[in-house]
Structures are given as C-alpha cells and as structure tokens.
Design a protein around this motif. Sequence first.
Motif, PDB file in Angstrom:
ATOM      1  N   ILE A  38      13.460   2.384  12.453  1.00 53.53           N
ATOM      2  CA  ILE A  38      12.471   3.355  12.918  1.00 53.53           C
ATOM      3  C   ILE A  38      11.905   4.127  11.735  1.00 53.53           C
ATOM      4  N   LEU A  39      12.776   4.581  10.847  1.00 53.99           N
ATOM      5  CA  LEU A  39      12.312   5.295   9.673  1.00 53.99           C
ATOM      6  C   LEU A  39      11.430   4.395   8.811  1.00 53.99           C
ATOM      7  N   ALA A  40      11.820   3.151   8.659  1.00 50.98           N
ATOM      8  CA  ALA A  40      11.023   2.212   7.869  1.00 50.98           C
ATOM      9  C   ALA A  40       9.639   2.033   8.478  1.00 50.98           C
ATOM     10  N   SER A  41       9.564   2.009   9.804  1.00 50.30           N
ATOM     11  CA  SER A  41       8.268   1.887  10.475  1.00 50.30           C
ATOM     12  C   SER A  41       7.405   3.115  10.221  1.00 50.30           C
ATOM     13  N   TRP A  42       8.027   4.284  10.290  1.00 51.22           N
ATOM     14  CA  TRP A  42       7.278   5.511  10.006  1.00 51.22           C
ATOM     15  C   TRP A  42       6.786   5.530   8.569  1.00 51.22           C
ATOM     16  N   VAL A  43       7.625   5.098   7.649  1.00 51.98           N
ATOM     17  CA  VAL A  43       7.236   5.074   6.241  1.00 51.98           C
ATOM     18  C   VAL A  43       6.057   4.122   6.045  1.00 51.98           C
ATOM     19  N   ALA A  44       6.136   2.948   6.648  1.00 47.57           N
ATOM     20  CA  ALA A  44       5.032   1.986   6.532  1.00 47.57           C
ATOM     21  C   ALA A  44       3.739   2.578   7.075  1.00 47.57           C
ATOM     22  N   GLU A  45       3.819   3.251   8.212  1.00 47.61           N
ATOM     23  CA  GLU A  45       2.633   3.877   8.803  1.00 47.61           C
ATOM     24  C   GLU A  45       2.100   4.992   7.906  1.00 47.61           C
ATOM     25  N   ALA A  46       2.993   5.796   7.355  1.00 45.86           N
ATOM     26  CA  ALA A  46       2.574   6.883   6.463  1.00 45.86           C
ATOM     27  C   ALA A  46       1.909   6.325   5.207  1.00 45.86           C
ATOM     28  N   GLU A  47       2.457   5.247   4.661  1.00 47.87           N
ATOM     29  CA  GLU A  47       1.850   4.638   3.482  1.00 47.87           C
ATOM     30  C   GLU A  47       0.477   4.078   3.819  1.00 47.87           C
ATOM     31  N   LYS A  48       0.365   3.448   4.983  1.00 51.21           N
ATOM     32  CA  LYS A  48      -0.922   2.904   5.416  1.00 51.21           C
ATOM     33  C   LYS A  48      -1.961   4.019   5.534  1.00 51.21           C
ATOM     34  N   ARG A  49      -1.559   5.127   6.147  1.00 48.78           N
ATOM     35  CA  ARG A  49      -2.481   6.259   6.300  1.00 48.78           C
ATOM     36  C   ARG A  49      -2.802   6.904   4.955  1.00 48.78           C
ATOM     37  N   GLY A  50      -1.807   7.021   4.081  1.00 47.29           N
ATOM     38  CA  GLY A  50      -2.046   7.578   2.754  1.00 47.29           C
ATOM     39  C   GLY A  50      -3.036   6.736   1.965  1.00 47.29           C
ATOM     40  N   ASP A  51      -2.877   5.426   2.047  1.00 47.55           N
ATOM     41  CA  ASP A  51      -3.811   4.531   1.367  1.00 47.55           C
ATOM     42  C   ASP A  51      -5.214   4.660   1.952  1.00 47.55           C
TER      43      ASP A  51
END
Length: 80
Positions: A38-51
């Motif tokens: 779950i944390l990994a999914s949130w991190v991936a989403e946050a990175e996607k949004r940051g990019d």
Amino acid sequence: MINSPLEDIEAAALQLAPAERARLAERLLVSLDEDDEILASWVAEAEKRGDAFERGEMEAIDFDEAIAQARARLANRRAA
C-alpha cells in the motif's frame, strides 16, 4: 555548537526544491517498510503527481483550499 549528522542532513534536505523534498520523503518512507504494498502504491502515485507537477501538467493548490474542497465534496456526498 556542533550539529549532529541528522541535523546536517535535515538542513541539506530543506534546501532542496519542494518536488525533490517530496521524492526524498517518499524514499525514506519506503525504506522503513519495503514490503508494504500500500505504501509503495502511494509512493508511486506521489512520484507520478510530482513529475506531472514538474512538467506543468498539474497545479498545486494551497493546503487550506485543498481541505475546503475536500470538505465541500464530503458535504455534497452526505447531502445526496
């Protein structure tokens, strides 16, 4: 007074651009529990949004405005 290594790292991190600080925070969180999907999914989403933000595809909004919008959506759902 001599700073601790943690204080030195914190001071250096605070000099980073907001998107870089967010990416660093995400990596640190993941390092605490690499097995947490779950944390990994949130991190991936946050990175996607940051990019997307860095590319100008997404705008940032003020925290207070974001909270107000979320509360309004919740109120609308409750009223429906």
